[in-house]
Scaffold this motif. Sequence first.
Motif, short mmCIF file in Angstrom:
data_model
loop_
_atom_site.label_atom_id
_atom_site.label_comp_id
_atom_site.label_asym_id
_atom_site.label_seq_id
_atom_site.Cartn_x
_atom_site.Cartn_y
_atom_site.Cartn_z
N ASP A 85 12.23 0.32 -5.42
CA ASP A 85 11.80 -0.90 -4.63
C ASP A 85 11.40 -0.43 -3.23
N VAL A 86 11.12 -1.21 -2.32
CA VAL A 86 10.73 -0.86 -1.06
C VAL A 86 11.74 -0.12 -0.36
N LEU A 87 12.93 -0.57 -0.45
CA LEU A 87 13.79 0.14 0.47
C LEU A 87 14.31 1.55 -0.17
N ALA A 88 14.09 1.85 -1.36
CA ALA A 88 14.40 3.14 -2.12
C ALA A 88 13.29 4.20 -1.23
N HIS A 91 0.90 -1.14 -0.12
CA HIS A 91 -0.07 -0.01 -0.15
C HIS A 91 0.88 1.38 -0.03
N ILE A 92 1.79 1.41 0.98
CA ILE A 92 2.80 2.51 1.22
C ILE A 92 3.67 2.53 -0.11
N PHE A 93 3.95 1.74 -0.72
CA PHE A 93 4.77 1.53 -1.75
C PHE A 93 3.90 2.24 -3.06
N ARG A 94 2.75 1.70 -3.22
CA ARG A 94 1.90 2.04 -4.29
C ARG A 94 1.64 3.69 -3.96
N VAL A 95 1.11 4.05 -2.89
CA VAL A 95 0.60 5.43 -2.65
C VAL A 95 2.06 6.40 -2.73
N SER A 96 3.01 5.96 -2.49
CA SER A 96 4.57 6.95 -2.62
C SER A 96 4.68 7.12 -3.88
N ASN A 97 4.53 5.91 -4.73
CA ASN A 97 4.93 6.35 -6.39
C ASN A 97 3.70 6.93 -6.90
N ARG A 98 2.50 6.50 -6.85
CA ARG A 98 1.54 7.16 -7.56
C ARG A 98 1.16 8.48 -7.45
N THR A 99 1.23 8.97 -5.78
CA THR A 99 0.99 10.43 -5.87
C THR A 99 2.34 11.39 -6.16
#
Length: 210
Positions: free
Chosen positions: A155-158, A140-148
């Motif tokens: 990747d998740v670490l980045a 969820h956080i990976f998606r929101v961070s990239n989409r917004t």
Amino acid sequence: MNKLKRTEMFQRFQAANPAPKTELEYASDFELLAAVLLSAQATDKGVNLATRKLFPVANTPAAMATLGIEGIESYIKTIGLYKSKAKHLYETSVILRDQYAGVVPQSREALEQLPGVGRKTANVVLNTAFGQPTMAVDTHIFRVSNRTGLAPGKDVLAVEKKLLKVIPGEFMLNAHHWLILHGRYVCKARSPECKKCNVQDLCDYKLKNL
């Protein structure tokens, strides 16, 4: 997304939900660790259904270790990957019982040495149980961070490192929960509900469903 937009985003999240909390049910540091360990590739709802039966029987490392692997399995069969999770939870419980006097350690290094506990699980425990400003990046956080455009990363670490860098300090403690809830209920994977999103005017997503 620039600094002003990021600040405004979290101000709105805070106004809408001043005290966000995990949806996993727990009553102690150990119960939280166990629940997060069980939650990999599973829903919080599904984990809660299992732990509502498991925790009244075994809510300490010693009690969990006494159940044994098969005993733990009998309570968590409804959760995906339950066999490996039961093994990890048993082994973690034994270590906590024998090496930490039943107390969940408060360092990332110690947590990540426990069976079944990776960086994401450790971050959740450090943040939720011990109030440390960590960021556990799930899907969820990976998606929101990239989409917004909040904190794009490959990747998740980045994404984790970028979020820790760009989120204003006053919001860091609760940012993990706000972003997960936003991704789970508003900024969904297949059909984001942009019409009801309270930060859609700050978001860089070009295919907004308005």
